[in-house]
Design a protein around this motif. Structure first.
Motif, PDB file in Angstrom:
ATOM      1  N   LEU A 296       0.824  -1.211   0.000  1.00 55.32           N
ATOM      2  CA  LEU A 296       0.000   0.000   0.000  1.00 55.32           C
ATOM      3  C   LEU A 296       0.862   1.266   0.000  1.00 55.32           C
ATOM      4  CD1 LEU A 296      -2.805   1.223   0.078  1.00 55.32           C
ATOM      5  CD2 LEU A 296      -2.779   1.037   2.569  1.00 55.32           C
ATOM      6  N   ASP A 297       1.971   1.233   0.787  1.00 54.30           N
ATOM      7  CA  ASP A 297       2.843   2.415   0.837  1.00 54.30           C
ATOM      8  C   ASP A 297       3.304   2.824  -0.552  1.00 54.30           C
ATOM      9  OD1 ASP A 297       2.549   2.194   3.488  1.00 54.30           O
ATOM     10  OD2 ASP A 297       4.610   1.499   3.919  1.00 54.30           O
ATOM     11  N   VAL A 298       3.702   1.833  -1.317  1.00 52.86           N
ATOM     12  CA  VAL A 298       4.183   2.099  -2.672  1.00 52.86           C
ATOM     13  C   VAL A 298       3.051   2.670  -3.525  1.00 52.86           C
ATOM     14  CG1 VAL A 298       5.143   1.038  -4.745  1.00 52.86           C
ATOM     15  CG2 VAL A 298       5.948   0.310  -2.472  1.00 52.86           C
ATOM     16  N   LYS A 299       1.863   2.097  -3.358  1.00 51.73           N
ATOM     17  CA  LYS A 299       0.712   2.572  -4.130  1.00 51.73           C
ATOM     18  C   LYS A 299       0.386   4.027  -3.767  1.00 51.73           C
ATOM     19  CE  LYS A 299      -1.411  -1.952  -4.762  1.00 51.73           C
ATOM     20  NZ  LYS A 299      -2.569  -2.804  -4.553  1.00 51.73           N
ATOM     21  N   ILE A 300       0.505   4.320  -2.482  1.00 52.24           N
ATOM     22  CA  ILE A 300       0.231   5.695  -2.046  1.00 52.24           C
ATOM     23  C   ILE A 300       1.252   6.655  -2.683  1.00 52.24           C
ATOM     24  CG2 ILE A 300       0.272   7.256  -0.042  1.00 52.24           C
ATOM     25  CD1 ILE A 300      -0.828   4.857   1.619  1.00 52.24           C
ATOM     26  N   MET A 301       2.521   6.242  -2.614  1.00 47.39           N
ATOM     27  CA  MET A 301       3.564   7.090  -3.189  1.00 47.39           C
ATOM     28  C   MET A 301       3.384   7.263  -4.694  1.00 47.39           C
ATOM     29  SD  MET A 301       6.950   5.818  -1.182  1.00 47.39           S
ATOM     30  CE  MET A 301       8.027   6.481  -2.435  1.00 47.39           C
ATOM     31  N   ASP A 302       3.035   6.181  -5.347  1.00 51.69           N
ATOM     32  CA  ASP A 302       2.795   6.186  -6.796  1.00 51.69           C
ATOM     33  C   ASP A 302       1.707   7.213  -7.134  1.00 51.69           C
ATOM     34  OD1 ASP A 302       3.038   5.312  -9.398  1.00 51.69           O
ATOM     35  OD2 ASP A 302       1.809   3.505  -9.134  1.00 51.69           O
ATOM     36  N   THR A 303       0.654   7.168  -6.356  1.00 54.22           N
ATOM     37  CA  THR A 303      -0.482   8.058  -6.594  1.00 54.22           C
ATOM     38  C   THR A 303      -0.116   9.510  -6.273  1.00 54.22           C
ATOM     39  OG1 THR A 303      -1.896   6.231  -5.929  1.00 54.22           O
ATOM     40  CG2 THR A 303      -2.925   8.410  -6.060  1.00 54.22           C
ATOM     41  N   LYS A 304       0.561   9.658  -5.129  1.00 52.73           N
ATOM     42  CA  LYS A 304       0.923  10.993  -4.682  1.00 52.73           C
ATOM     43  C   LYS A 304       1.829  11.673  -5.715  1.00 52.73           C
ATOM     44  CE  LYS A 304       2.312  13.111  -0.276  1.00 52.73           C
ATOM     45  NZ  LYS A 304       2.004  14.390  -0.850  1.00 52.73           N
ATOM     46  N   PHE A 305       2.735  10.856  -6.257  1.00 52.68           N
ATOM     47  CA  PHE A 305       3.639  11.394  -7.285  1.00 52.68           C
ATOM     48  C   PHE A 305       2.839  11.903  -8.487  1.00 52.68           C
ATOM     49  CE2 PHE A 305       6.055  10.699 -11.227  1.00 52.68           C
ATOM     50  CZ  PHE A 305       7.141  11.514 -10.990  1.00 52.68           C
ATOM     51  N   ALA A 306       1.918  11.093  -8.944  1.00 46.91           N
ATOM     52  CA  ALA A 306       1.131  11.473 -10.124  1.00 46.91           C
ATOM     53  C   ALA A 306       0.322  12.735  -9.853  1.00 46.91           C
ATOM     54  CB  ALA A 306       0.216  10.315 -10.524  1.00 46.91           C
ATOM     55  N   VAL A 307      -0.260  12.804  -8.659  1.00 48.84           N
ATOM     56  CA  VAL A 307      -1.059  13.978  -8.306  1.00 48.84           C
ATOM     57  C   VAL A 307      -0.169  15.212  -8.246  1.00 48.84           C
ATOM     58  CG1 VAL A 307      -2.492  15.033  -6.493  1.00 48.84           C
ATOM     59  CG2 VAL A 307      -2.831  12.620  -7.108  1.00 48.84           C
ATOM     60  N   ASP A 308       0.984  15.047  -7.614  1.00 47.27           N
ATOM     61  CA  ASP A 308       1.903  16.171  -7.501  1.00 47.27           C
ATOM     62  C   ASP A 308       2.385  16.649  -8.860  1.00 47.27           C
ATOM     63  OD1 ASP A 308       1.590  16.065  -4.819  1.00 47.27           O
ATOM     64  OD2 ASP A 308       3.507  15.048  -4.390  1.00 47.27           O
ATOM     65  N   GLN A 309       2.496  15.726  -9.789  1.00 50.47           N
ATOM     66  CA  GLN A 309       2.937  16.088 -11.136  1.00 50.47           C
ATOM     67  C   GLN A 309       1.826  16.812 -11.907  1.00 50.47           C
ATOM     68  OE1 GLN A 309       6.199  14.928 -12.898  1.00 50.47           O
ATOM     69  NE2 GLN A 309       6.606  15.285 -10.741  1.00 50.47           N
ATOM     70  N   GLY A 310       0.624  16.808 -11.336  1.00 44.39           N
ATOM     71  CA  GLY A 310      -0.450  17.572 -11.965  1.00 44.39           C
ATOM     72  C   GLY A 310      -1.567  16.741 -12.586  1.00 44.39           C
ATOM     73  N   ALA A 311      -1.592  15.470 -12.275  1.00 42.85           N
ATOM     74  CA  ALA A 311      -2.652  14.643 -12.866  1.00 42.85           C
ATOM     75  C   ALA A 311      -4.034  15.126 -12.415  1.00 42.85           C
ATOM     76  CB  ALA A 311      -2.453  13.183 -12.460  1.00 42.85           C
ATOM     77  N   ASP A 312      -4.941  15.234 -13.386  1.00 40.33           N
ATOM     78  CA  ASP A 312      -6.316  15.619 -13.060  1.00 40.33           C
ATOM     79  C   ASP A 312      -7.121  14.410 -12.605  1.00 40.33           C
ATOM     80  OD1 ASP A 312      -6.137  18.392 -14.124  1.00 40.33           O
ATOM     81  OD2 ASP A 312      -5.763  17.288 -15.996  1.00 40.33           O
ATOM     82  N   GLU A 313      -6.680  13.271 -13.080  1.00 42.90           N
ATOM     83  CA  GLU A 313      -7.434  12.055 -12.801  1.00 42.90           C
ATOM     84  C   GLU A 313      -6.461  10.922 -12.516  1.00 42.90           C
ATOM     85  OE1 GLU A 313      -9.610  11.626 -16.434  1.00 42.90           O
ATOM     86  OE2 GLU A 313     -10.827  13.421 -16.081  1.00 42.90           O
ATOM     87  N   ILE A 314      -6.871  10.065 -11.589  1.00 42.82           N
ATOM     88  CA  ILE A 314      -6.043   8.916 -11.240  1.00 42.82           C
ATOM     89  C   ILE A 314      -6.792   7.642 -11.598  1.00 42.82           C
ATOM     90  CG2 ILE A 314      -5.046   7.603  -9.306  1.00 42.82           C
ATOM     91  CD1 ILE A 314      -3.481  10.123  -9.953  1.00 42.82           C
TER      92      ILE A 314
END
Lengths: 293, 305, 488
Positions: B123-141
């Protein structure tokens, strides 16, 4: 001093009991020598009504029994008939047949019961089908009892005609109201006594005596009777039965067979009193080789 | 149990049963709709505007992503008045580039995450993966569920994972990929849909595109019915994204018919319905040009990006 | 939720008309009777008009056969039976029937369009259901012609002779196929009367049969009204009557042939129960309800016209059913997107509307979607009546239209009792996810066809027919052959 013989009162058989006719009437048929056969109940339409009620009440339970069990019950009837063979031979002889012919008739009746007893758990296998429909469904047809059958037994025999009609009807899970031979009624009532001492549930077979002419209308017009079985050659009687049956679209089957012949018994007399029920159910096609969903 | 949205969480083991043969029959009714003339043009334009133009390959490069982003905004410039696609869908590492490329166009950037496509990471990795994408500006995950856990009936695990990722998403909309090809039965598809929606999904999505079968109409239909029931139960509208296998206009139109008749016109917008597809756009364009010009088209005249 | 505030509103998307072309349809303006392999003018000298119920246009004039015409047809059938058909090798008979099936397939599109024009049924159904099933019926029975000795163990079978067949207007071509195919396979010859409102596909079938080179007189098609049918029923040289239609007329026929030794099969009315248990796959059940009652405008003898829903899911089922009904398109039968076409005739529309009136007068809650009905032609929107009692006439009587009654129930016993509490016994539907419950219900429901987790499915291999006042005899499958054979 000579012993005074106890005479038998012939009653009718409704719902597993032996009441006398509602009408309180009787008639006295005679044999060929002019000897009276007995005081026989002359049933009325009210007896018909009561018998149909009893038959309807028993039908679901009888059809719902395991086929194997129906076969056992029918086999038991044959056993009890065999046990009382002498009495039937005496009665049939008294009603006018030769000793040999009487014996032949009783033997055939016993064998006939066994024949149909054996069919009970086989006829659906022979008559049923799995139908290869083109869609993704499992589809099968099975035979089911038509319901309550009004049976007009053969007038010219006392036992074999009666048994030959009753056996296929009940083997298939129907219950019946039987009008016995008017002129040769003794074996019908004695047969009812056999039934009462076998394991046949009350109401599965109901036997009435009296005037066929009088009872045919209430029975063939009865809205809770599903089929009529007629043994005989009288076209006027048959036409009346067919016309009366239109009221609720009873299935009418007629037979003019020599019931003493072995060819008079067959599977199709069972299917004459059957409905075909076809059931569909989807087949989910998931998994297995080359499947997609 | 109530979640923070205020609606009661049902017992997911009791999700409605789904009869597959019945679903096939229903779907065949949608497929028998004959979409002609104006309604066809309207449908095709809608379809274009609902596409999430996708590249999800190990060999993706910034160059490839840039080209795709250009295409997303310039579907077929020789014919004016065409809409853009809805979004581009990329791996987290490409989000930043994509975001720059589509800036100002209204085209959204969607990022897959949570150890896409298998989801086999802690889960930690998944959270980081998601957080990275959001931080990069993703509008949708676009996250994937843990199918192994689902199939071993660990529904709480699946639920919690989705709820956690939803929190990480912040303002980004969360699409939950069920990977229906691995769930196998429609009963499972239905149950997974329910879990995803109650756990906080904004969209539910059929597939990663990496597993066959993907977005069959049977699966999509099952998910649409789940969305309808969820809407009735909670009043919350959820989006739908079939992805993988919708490669031609006819299939796209049938999907739209299905949405129209199952959920209604409220869903006939890219706000609530998407196609995850890469080759669909050109087929739709060819159909539009056929309707405009009256002659059958060649793929040589439609750019592949 | 989404970051963006400006949510795009979805747009209305209505399907443009997608009309099936009628350009390939060849209809004559006037049809005579097809007797003894020839088109002959009726002795009656009378013709009647058949109209398109979708717009009331006249499609053609059709001969009205009288007693003399029927007599000619029966004589032709008898002669063909005696001289040709009964003498032909069964394998050759089979090939003729196969040929008919093939020619029907080749002309399937034309047949479908004519069926929709004449009957008002939607092209989607005539194209995908009626015509393919009709073709398949000929295919199925063709193969039986030279295998009859395998059908009924221990019996020698032979044809009955001349079969008189009277068919209804709800599935005109399909019913003709259901009647003619097994009759021919069993070695009989045929006099068939289509319904007066839908004679055209049967006449087209006569053309096909003619093209197939079937020996003259083996199949004769006589058009007309009830009096024509009565002439067939009462003709002394007809050996068998096969009738599909109302229970009322079935009884008249049965009375007429009492004491005549004519064999009969009757496929009559129904008021079939469709039962939804609380564990059913609800969305598929809702679709099953829709297929059950709105298929062919509800002009289906086995229509699931009495809906029973277990109380726990009743509200949900009704809500979903209404939603589904809202998406049904009522209109031009030739539009490929139409779900519910035209009511077959003005008379039938009046009957249906009469029942709707009764329902409203009884105070039952009614639901009809807000759909636009065409201005001309005969149309009825899909209609629900909720909270009706078992004693309501809507529940008791066959409406033969897109009108559904809904009753709720609590237990299996209760619903079984109510489902069987009818003089009819044609079909029933049962929806539940539990296998053992399906078998309990399917065993105890008194009906000839039971659809479990499906409804209104038909197949040439599957016997069809009812219990009780829904008639007797079976059509389809091996069992359907028995109705056309003498067994020795």
């Amino acid at each position: 001093m000579e012993r005074v013989e106890v005479l038998k009162t012939y009653k009718v058989y409704i719902g597993g009991k032996f009441p006398r006719t509602e009408s309180g009437r009787y008639y006295i048929p005679e044999n060929g020598k002019g000897e009276p056969l007995g005081n026989i109940c002359s049933c009325s339409r009210k007896d018909v009504r009561n018998a149909v009620v009893a038959a309807r009440k028993a039908q679901g339970g009888w059809a719902g029994r395991a086929a194997f069990n129906r076969g056992q019950v029918m086999y038991r009837i044959a056993e009890m008939l065999e046990d009382r063979k002498a009495q039937f031979i005496d009665e049939i002889s008294f009603q006018g047949a030769s000793k040999k012919k009487a014996e032949d008739e009783v033997n055939t009746a016993i064998d006939r019961l066994i024949y149909y007893a054996g069919w009970c758990d086989k006829y659906t296998q022979v008559l049923g089908s799995v139908n290869p429909v083109a869609s993704s469904h499992f589809n099968f047809s099975v035979h089911e009892a038509t319901g309550v059958v009004g049976v007009f037994a053969d007038e010219s025999t006392s036992l074999i005609g009666l048994v030959s009609m009753i056996a296929p009807v009940i083997a298939g899970g129907n219950t019946c109201v039987v009008i016995a031979s008017e002129s040769l009624p003794l074996s019908a009532i004695t047969f009812a006594e056999v039934l009462a001492t076998s394991d046949v549930p009350g109401g599965v077979i109901n036997i009435l005596t009296g005037s066929m002419t009088e009872m045919s209308k209430p029975l063939s017009t009865h809205m809770d009777v599903n089929a009529i079985a007629y043994s005989g050659k009288d076209v006027d009687v048959l036409r009346d039965l067919e016309e009366n049956s239109v009221l609720n679209l009873k299935r009418v089957r007629s037979y003019s067979k020599d019931w003493l012949k072995s060819g008079s018994q067959d599977l199709y007399m069972i299917s004459d009193f059957q409905e075909v029920k076809t059931t569909w159910h989807p087949i989910e096609n998931i998994g297995g080789a080359n499947s997609t969903y | 149990m109530n979640n923070k949205n205020g609606f009661e969480i049902p017992d997911f083991t009791r999700s409605p049963a789904v009869d597959k043969v019945g679903v096939e029959e229903r779907v065949s009714r949608f497929q028998k709709r004959s979409i002609k003339n104006e309604s066809k043009m309207q449908g095709l334009r809608m379809a274009l505007n609902m596409i999430d133009l996708t590249t999800l390959e190990g060999k993706d490069t910034p160059g490839k992503v840039r080209q795709m982003c250009y295409k997303a905004q310039h579907l077929h410039d020789v014919y004016s008045g065409l809409p853009t696609v809805a979004a581009v869908c990329v791996y987290p590492s490409m989000v930043k580039i994509a975001k720059q490329e589509v800036k100002g166009s209204g085209v959204k950037v969607a990022s897959v995450s949570t150890a896409f496509p298998s989801g086999q990471a802690p889960l930690d990795v998944k959270i980081m993966d998601t957080k990275f994408a959001v931080d990069q500006g993703a509008d949708e995950i676009d996250m994937v569920i843990s199918r192994g856990r689902f199939l071993s009936a660990d529904y709480n695990f699946v639920f919690d994972e989705i709820a956690t990722i939803k929190e990480v998403c912040g303002k980004a909309r969360l699409k939950v990929i069920l990977e229906t090809g691995e769930l196998v039965t429609l009963d499972n598809v239905r149950r997974a849909s329910d879990i995803a929606m109650y756990a906080g999904a904004d969209f539910i999505k059929t597939s990663t595109g990496k597993i066959q079968p993907a977005a069959t109409m049977q699966v999509t239909y099952t998910m649409l019915e789940a969305i309808r029931d969820f809407m009735n139960a909670t009043g919350k509208q959820i989006g739908m994204k079939p992805a993988g296998g919708i490669s031609n206009s006819k299939l796209a139109l049938h999907n739209l018919v299905m949405v129209n008749e199952t959920l209604g016109s409220k869903w006939l917008t890219n706000e609530w319905f998407r196609f995850g597809a890469s080759s669909l756009a050109n087929d739709v364009l060819m159909q539009i040009m056929k309707a405009e010009t009256g002659v059958y088209q060649s793929s040589d005249y439609f750019a592949i990006d | 939720m989404a970051a963006k505030k400006t949510i795009n509103q979805g747009v209305e998307w209505n399907y443009s008309p997608a009309l099936e072309s009628t350009s390939h349809v060849k209809l004559k303006s006037k049809y005579d009777l097809y007797i003894d392999g020839k088109w002959v003018k009726p002795q009656s000298k009378k013709y009647f008009k058949t109209i398109n119920p979708a717009n009331e246009d006249v499609l053609a004039e059709v001969a009205h056969a009288n007693e003399k015409d029927v007599d000619l047809a029966v004589k032709a059938a008898r002669k063909a039976y005696r001289n040709v058909w009964s003498k032909m090798a069964p394998s050759e008979r089979a090939k003729y029937i196969y040929r008919i099936a093939r020619l029907m397939q080749e002309r399937a599109r034309e047949l479908a369009v004519i069926e929709s024009l004449d009957a008002g049924k939607v092209i989607r159904e005539s194209r995908d259901v009626d015509v393919p099933l009709a073709c398949n019926h000929f295919f199925y029975y063709a193969g039986w012609a030279d295998k009859l000795e395998y059908a009924f163990p221990n019996r020698k079978v032979e044809a009955l002779g001349v079969a008189g067949q009277i068919i209804p207007w709800n599935f005109p071509l399909l019913m003709a196929a259901w009647k003619i195919a097994p009759a021919l396979a069993a070695g009989n010859t045929v006099v068939l009367k289509p319904a007066e409102t839908t004679p055209l596909t049967a006449l087209k079938l006569a053309e096909i049969i003619h093209d197939a080179g079937l020996p003259s007189g083996v199949v004769n098609i006589v058009t007309g009204y009830g009096d024509t049918g009565a002439s067939i029923v009462n003709h002394p040289d007809v050996d068998k009557i096969a009738f599909t239609g109302s229970t009322g007329v079935g009884k008249i026929i049965q009375k007429a042939i009492a004491g005549t030794h004519k064999k009969s099969t009757l496929e009559l009315g129904g008021k079939s129960a469709n039962i939804i248990m609380d564990d059913a796959p609800i969305d598929q059940a809702v679709e099953g309800i829709v297929n059950g009652i709105f298929f062919n405008q509800g002009h289906v003898c086995c229509a699931g016209s009495r809906l029973f829903v277990q109380e726990g899911v009743a509200e949900k089922v009704i809500e979903k059913l209404k939603h589904r009904m809202d998406s049904l398109i009522v209109g031009d039968p030739l539009d490929k997107n139409t779900d519910i076409g035209a009511i077959n005739s003005k008379d039938q529309l009046d009957i249906i509307n009469g029942y709707v009136k009764i329902g409203n007068a009884e105070g039952a809650e009614m639901y009809q979607p807000k759909c636009k009905l065409p201005k001309s032609g005969f149309y009825c929107p899909p209609t629900l009546f909720m909270d009706v009692a078992q004693s309501s006439r809507l529940v008791q009587e066959e409406i033969f239209g897109p009108v559904l009654t809904i009753q709720t129930f609590r237990t299996v016993d209760e619903v079984l009792q109510k489902a069987n509490n009818t003089p009819f016994g044609l079909a029933a539907g049962i929806w539940t996810d539990k296998g053992s419950r399906i078998f309990n219900l399917t065993t105890k429901l008194r009906a000839g066809v039971i659809w479990a987790n499906t409804y209104n499915k038909f197949d040439p291999t599957s016997p069809f027919g009812g219990y009780k006042e829904s008639g007797f005899g079976r059509e389809g499958g091996l069992q359907g052959l028995g109705a056309y054979l003498k067994m020795n």
